[in-house]
Scaffold this active site. Structure first.
Site, PDB file in Angstrom:
ATOM      1  N   PRO A  47       0.875  -1.277   0.072  1.00  0.00           N
ATOM      2  CA  PRO A  47       0.048  -0.041  -0.078  1.00  0.00           C
ATOM      3  C   PRO A  47       0.788   1.164  -0.019  1.00  0.00           C
ATOM      4  CG  PRO A  47       0.072  -0.816   2.285  1.00  0.00           C
ATOM      5  CD  PRO A  47       0.825  -1.986   1.477  1.00  0.00           C
ATOM      6  N   LYS A 600      19.311  11.867  -6.658  1.00  0.00           N
ATOM      7  CA  LYS A 600      17.697  11.548  -6.080  1.00  0.00           C
ATOM      8  C   LYS A 600      16.961  12.380  -6.938  1.00  0.00           C
ATOM      9  CE  LYS A 600      15.655  10.052  -1.966  1.00  0.00           C
ATOM     10  NZ  LYS A 600      15.529  10.033  -0.453  1.00  0.00           N
TER      11      LYS A 600
END
Length: 979
Positions: A47, A600
């Protein structure tokens, strides 16, 4: 009636039409209905939080999940695909704290938990619409209507049941432990959470003196990068076995004690100090020193401000004298416990609150955030004459994964699940799981499991599943609740919700005469909830008991490599503790997607293109194929480049579409001009005598066989390059070499055979590629299916390509000899093109002759049988075939593999390299046969030497030739003799 295909295609626009088609006919739900009675393939969806927008990491994992579950459905399984939402925990609370300016528990108390949780509930699904839109636009078939949310009371009740099982097995305990602590989120984090976000930071580096009580002119020297822990110092520790020295600091005139091996930490030159004494660390044990501060001077009664000994003190950093603040360091806590400086029932010396600020006990710095207080503390130490040196130190430090603020280490009472005593079982269960790629199981995940620590599952927070423990004031009596019914029975209240505001006020009567039992205030770590999802998503064991047990463990899961310390880990811990077995059978681990510069991806830096804009610009199929055909599916990192998506469109999807368009054009032409209706029936189609037809059909069947094997092994990274390569072969070889036949220039019968071949291949390719590129395959199929003879598709729902089962290998069509012959012909043509390119002679200029030299007469026979294609593709008048290398001056030469041999032979490499380069062609031919050769006394093998063919132009009669070769074929063309 087959539809004519436009010359230009807007892939994203066509995909939108396909989405409308799927919605109109409810295709996904129809798929599930069709497979209802088939064997089950179980898939768990990890999830995500809907408090942020989906990023490329989600898109990648979602694509992998979609490919595998579509493949499972098309292999004859029923695959429930339920979307899950992580609704509790720090990500949600942190958003609310930022929005409402909440700084700590006092602010929440003023507001009230009811209002605070109501605010959290309001934003939980903030971006759910965007999630549904992006996931759907990506072509992922997953059930949003029948989703699971971790805030559903049924989900939370199952989490309670999981916890009660652990509690009843004696796996739950309460303890004080020094843990990573997020001051921004006011809560401890588990060991694995603290490893998720390390950054290089610059911290203070201070050397501090501790004068001995027996002689205050002599001081121990300790080093720390956390000056804020010094007010809580209760001891110092040395290594009993290492050598320590008493020295005179020449410049300062001070007498100091530190580890001899660490003198270089303080002094550059030996002349800066004079060694007065040497002794082992054990000699210092028990010596008393003067405290730095007098805040906790009372602790002296329990033996504080003493030198302790322990082997954890190392010679790699610091001074070999480690300051001990037992409630801010795990080793400090352990050592001080061992020497009874602190006890389990001691009042903690922990003058830092949940927001990371000093409490009133530390009078000089009260109210200051600890990291901000460093400067004030250093200044105070300097004024007191206890500071020896102050500088800065760059090192890797853990940050909170949610708030991106530095963690501190702090002792907090927490509830733990015992993991350390089940490490062997975790490792055994991990060995039962099939990991792709396999090294993740052995290395990254296996190593993490070996060092697994007890799991801190409690969080001092509000928005989460409350831990169902009701306790007496003295914690002597504890009742663990495992269901709503049990709580209703014991509390006498009717319960509709399980969040804190609904149950914190409920009490349970004591069975031991201790009055009323109250619930502890903590909630579960949200990782405990996601680790419980296999059971909680189906409300096990309160409902669906048999269905769950029949389908556990899951056949398949997939997430990013960062989940080796997250979801993969919590799933395994809970399944092992509950059932003694792994929670999944197969797992694909993907790497991380970085910005194009290798950094990133960052919203702040805006160093990557918005995923929605990429979908709008290039379409989902191109993005899916780009991601799946990259190192990221082998758990390596991918630098995302927009041009990579564009290239997939240009080099794969467009040529494939053009091959399909060319086919449709010629079918329409056949119907219009020749009045021949094209209908394909696999069982009645005649075998074509044309070798390229036989080849492409065989090549297709070989691809289907490879696809079956590799998909069954979940190796998506081997499948996609082969599928992409097939598209290239189909468009750049088969279609190009057969354009005239497909246009009917060789007669109608041959034209129909060529069209039947191309149709068969296009349809099979669509069926194979459907899980990977669901849109384009659907688009083509909707037009191709009208050309299938209705007689051959009785009793099948053929509305969508995704209703069809995958094609099975037709062994009778596989002809490896033909595949090999065509492959050799392709090598000849490609080598010829290289020679033309090298001499910049365009293909339109015919050349007199091409000479092909190969040692194997069979290979030459193959090339001879395909001579007309070589002549046509290279535009040459004559093809000469020969096995006689010497006649044309072809010789073998060798190059050493520098990396392999250099590492192995070290100093001898240079001499061996020289000798390798001098090996004769005859010696190398012998090496080719045997695979071994001795050079300078060293036995060498295939992997050590690279063989190449060279062309000696001095040989008689070959001066006019230009040559090129691969490992097997040598080829020469007349040098610049254009006819």
């Amino acid at each position: 009636m087959v539809q004519q295909v436009p010359e230009n295609i807007n892939f994203p626009a066509e995909e939108e039409k396909i989405l409308e088609f799927w919605t109109k006919f409810n295709c996904f739900q129809e798929c599930l209905k069709q497979s209802k009675h088939k064997p089950k393939f179980t898939f768990y969806d990890g999830p995500p939080f809907a408090t942020g927008l989906p990023h490329y990491g989600h898109i990648l994992a979602g694509t992998i999940k979609d490919i595998v579950t579509r493949y499972a459905h098309q292999s004859g399984f029923h695959v429930d695909r339920r979307f899950g939402w992580d609704c509790h925990g720090l990500p949600v609370e942190y958003e609310i704290d930022k929005t409402l300016g909440i700084r700590g528990p006092e602010d929440v108390a003023k507001m009230g938990i009811t209002e605070y949780n109501s605010q959290c509930r309001a934003i939980v699904m903030r971006y759910s619409t965007e999630w549904k839109s992006t996931v759907t636009r990506l072509g992922r078939w997953i059930d949003f209507d029948n989703d699971y949310k971790t805030l559903y009371p049924e989900f939370m009740e199952s989490v309670w049941w999981v916890f009660k099982q652990l509690y009843d097995k004696g796996l739950v305990y309460r303890g004080v432990k020094v843990m990573p602590f997020s001051t921004a989120c006011n809560t401890p984090l588990s060991n694995f959470e603290s490893h998720q976000n390390y950054k290089d930071v610059q911290d203070p580096s201070v050397f501090v003196t501790f004068p001995l009580e027996e002689d205050e002119t002599v001081s121990l020297v300790a080093w720390t990068t956390t000056p804020w822990t010094l007010p809580s110092n209760l001891a110092v520790c040395v290594n009993p076995e290492m050598q320590y020295v008493k020295i005179k600091d020449v410049a300062r005139g001070k007498l100091l004690i530190l580890m001899e091996a660490r003198l270089s930490a303080l002094y550059k030159l030996e002349s800066d100090y004079e060694i007065l004494e040497r002794f082992p660390g054990a000699y210092l044990k028990g010596k008393k020193y003067r405290p730095l501060f007098d805040y906790f001077v009372k602790c002296k009664e329990n033996g504080a401000f003493t030198v302790l000994v322990d082997n954890y003190v190392k010679e790699e950093e610091g001074t070999g004298v480690v300051h001990q603040a037992p409630y801010f360091g795990a080793d400090d806590y352990r050592v001080c416990m061992d020497f009874n400086i602190i006890r389990k029932d001691s009042l903690p010396v922990c003058p830092v609150d949940a927001s990371g600020c000093f409490t009133a006990e530390v009078t000089h710095f009260a109210g200051q955030y600890v990291k901000d207080a460093d400067k004030s503390i250093i200044r105070t130490l300097k004024e007191q004459g206890r500071l020896l040196v102050a500088s800065t130190f760059t090192h890797s430090y853990p940050f909170c994964w949610r708030s991106d603020t530095p963690l501190i280490y702090k002792a907090v009472p927490s509830w733990f699940v015992r993991v350390e005593n089940m490490v062997d079982q975790l490792l055994r269960n991990n060995d039962l799981c099939y990991w792709v790629p396999e090294f993740v199981r052995e290395k990254r995940f296996g190593n993490w499991l070996k060092d697994a620590r007890d799991w801190a599952i409690s969080r001092n927070r509000y928005w989460g599943t409350p831990i169902p423990l009701w306790v007496s004031d003295d914690f002597e009596e504890v009742v663990c609740i495992g269901s709503v019914a049990e709580l209703e029975e014991l509390s006498g209240a009717k319960i509709t919700d399980l969040h804190r505001e609904s149950i914190d006020h409920l009490t349970i009567p004591s069975r031991c005469g201790k009055g009323s039992l109250h619930r502890i205030s903590e909630v579960f770590d949200c990782w405990f909830e996601s680790g419980s999802m296999p059971y909680a998503q189906v409300h096990y064991p309160f409902e669906n008991k048999r269905e769950f047990e029949d389908a556990f463990p899951a056949d398949f899961i997939a997430e990013g490599i960062d989940q080796t310390r997250g979801w993969f880990y919590t799933l395994l811990v809970l399944a092992t503790a509950l059932f003694g077995q792994p929670p999944f059978k197969n797992v694909i681990v993907n790497g991380l997607i970085l910005a194009s510069d290798g950094q990133k991806m960052s919203k702040r830096k805006k160093n990557y293109p918005d995923p929605v804009s990429i979908l709008q610009k290039y379409g989902a199929d191109a993005l899916r194929l780009y991601l799946i055909n990259s190192p990221v599916v082998r758990a390596e990192n991918l630098r995302f480049k927009e041009e990579g998506v564009r290239d997939v469109l240009k080099d794969v999807l467009l040529p494939w579409y053009n091959a399909y368009r060319f086919f449709i054009q010629n079918v329409v032409r056949l119907q219009k001009e020749e009045e021949i209706e094209f209908l394909y029936n696999e069982s009645t189609v005649r075998k074509s005598p044309n070798i390229t037809d036989q080849w492409i059909l065989s090549f297709m069947q070989s691809l289907i066989g490879f696809f079956e094997t590799e998909m069954a092994a979940y190796r998506l990274y081997t499948v996609v390059p082969r599928l992409v390569k097939f598209v290239d072969i189909l468009t750049n070889w088969y279609v190009r070499m057969n354009r005239r036949r497909l246009k009917g220039e060789n007669g109608m019968e041959d034209c129909v055979m060529a069209l039947e071949t191309l149709f068969s291949v296009l349809l099979s390719l669509c069926r194979l590629m459907a899980p990977y590129t669901p849109f384009l395959t659907e688009l083509m199929y909707q037009n191709l299916k009208v050309l299938i003879d209705p007689v051959s598709v009785q009793d099948k729902d053929t509305l969508s390509i995704h209703y069809l089962m995958l094609p099975r290998v037709r062994e009778e069509l596989i002809d490896k000899k033909t595949e090999s012959a065509i492959s050799r012909m392709q090598s000849v043509i490609e080598l010829g093109r290289v020679i033309r390119d090298r001499k910049t002679i365009p293909i339109k200029y015919p050349l007199k002759e091409i000479v092909v030299i190969h040692q194997d007469p069979e290979a030459l026979k193959d090339i001879k049988s395909l001579e007309k294609y070589v002549i046509e593709e290279l535009n040459v008048r004559k093809v000469t075939l020969s096995t006689d290398k010497n006649k044309y001056g072809i010789r073998l030469r060798a190059e050493p593999d520098h990396m392999v041999l250099g590492k192995r032979l070290k100093g001898a490499f240079k001499a061996v390299m020289t000798s390798i380069k001098q090996l004769s062609s005859e010696e190398l031919e012998q090496f080719q046969k045997t695979g071994t050769i001795v050079v300078e006394g060293h036995e060498l093998h295939d992997e050590d030497i690279r063989l190449m063919y060279t062309f000696d132009q001095a040989t008689g009669g070959t001066a006019q030739f230009e040559a090129h070769s691969d490992a097997q074929v040598n080829e020469m063309m007349p040098n610049l003799q254009v006819l």
